[in-house]
Write a protein that holds these residues in place. Structure first.
Motif: not given
Lengths: 233, 233
Positions: A128, A141, A172, A176, B90, B132-137
């Motif tokens: 993540x 993830x 960012x 999160x 995301x 972007x940062x993949x903070x959720x899937x």
């Protein structure tokens, strides 16, 4: 846990060659007992070329590319040491799932595991907090969880002179932590690396690391800091 | 297709306020027939605050936050105009799936759709080229496909003075094109926007855009360029 991990922020530091900046740490980490290192080149497209790069660098060890093995799971089962190289974290994690080696790597507690950049991301709870572009979609993830927190490799302080309006790295990671139940994130600046031996974690290298904990102020740690408390969270 | 799209690279340009740099384009795009705009604030955590920001900006239109509607699908069905704001791509795409509005938005062909940053990403084939940062899937990376290509918003040229060793934006998009069957990617620098009306696409704004096509050299286009050829690929 008998874990032995060397988690490197970046494969190449400005002005030096591939893994030059942590050459001493690597030799010390794998030591003399390890004769062969299993290299996982899944994060880059050209796996043969990438394995050659690793082989040239690790010239005091035999390097086996996991993609050269007829059975990658068997290759993990017999590995004396594992090195997962950097590249694209999504591609890497997807390939780890596709080749069914995640569980196997997790089972090899005590076998020295070195990760660099994307290889560091997949050692943590989840990807993540990667910086990479999501060029392929892994099943989820979740990653190896060899440590109970996340890492942001190549952590970058904001450039005060930039006119670019994209989010800073800190923004960012803060986004999160707006999500529920998210673990701490250790921002490893380029030049830093984390050594984990059992329940002891030590920050190595030449740059400070920044810790982001949900709902708390960030804290910077100097090289040499004992970060073992992160392992008990 | 009767599509009407205004796809903006960035919500805020250095030195100016929220959407100031494309204020004229927005008024012209929605025109006088649209009285109410449906705002989708899913990309940011605080949806109420974000909707207030949009409401303050779009003061010549009534702005309805989709999260305020008892039934988001019904809200899309009756929308006169749609604006999807920026934030985390995301989180945005996951919320669009969770609220089952993707298909509904796709069905509203001809209704003016404006996207900014993350809202531009989700208008394209997929979010594979977000920054972007993949903070959720999200369930997958497939998006609205209102155009048959991808966009990289906030496209950034390499900084020749940087000592940071993370991949450049161009390297990341090149890695995307190493994957099979990947569509073209239009890199929209901050300050540029794309207007799509039916089968006509025009680059607007003040900066050039860079087109990445798999297996071909990149091409830069000036503001005012006709990019309609991208719609027939």
């Amino acid at each position: 846990m008998k874990r032995r991990l060397l988690l490197v922020s970046n494969s190449t530091l400005h002005g030096s060659g591939y893994l030059d900046h942590c050459q001493g740490n690597i030799s010390h980490f794998f030591g003399r007992d390890v004769k062969r290192v299993l290299f996982v080149p899944y994060a880059l497209h050209d796996r043969d070329a990438y394995t050659k790069t690793a082989r040239d660098k690790f010239n005091s060890y035999e390097v086996d590319g996991i993609h050269e093995a007829p059975d990658p799971v068997a290759a993990v089962r017999k590995a004396e040491g594992i090195f997962i190289g950097g590249g694209n974290t999504f591609r890497l994690l997807k390939s780890l799932y596709d080749n069914k080696v995640l569980t196997e790597i997790r089972k090899r507690d005590g076998v020295p595991y070195m990760g660099s950049s994307a290889g560091t991301n997949v050692a943590t709870v989840s990807i993540n907090t990667t910086n990479d572009m999501p060029i392929v979609c892994p099943p989820c993830f979740s990653a190896l969880s060899l440590v109970p927190f996340n890492i942001n490799p190549h952590f970058l302080d904001p450039d005060p002179h930039s006119r670019h309006m994209g989010e800073s790295r800190e923004q960012r990671i803060t986004q999160y932590h707006e999500e529920p139940d998210t673990p701490s994130v250790l921002g490893l600046r380029e030049g830093s690396l984390l050594l984990v031996e059992g329940n002891k974690a030590t920050l190595l290298g030449t740059t400070r690391a920044r810790l982001f904990t949900r709902g708390k102020p960030t804290v910077d740690y100097d090289p040499g800091s004992d970060l073992s408390f992160l392992l008990t969270h």
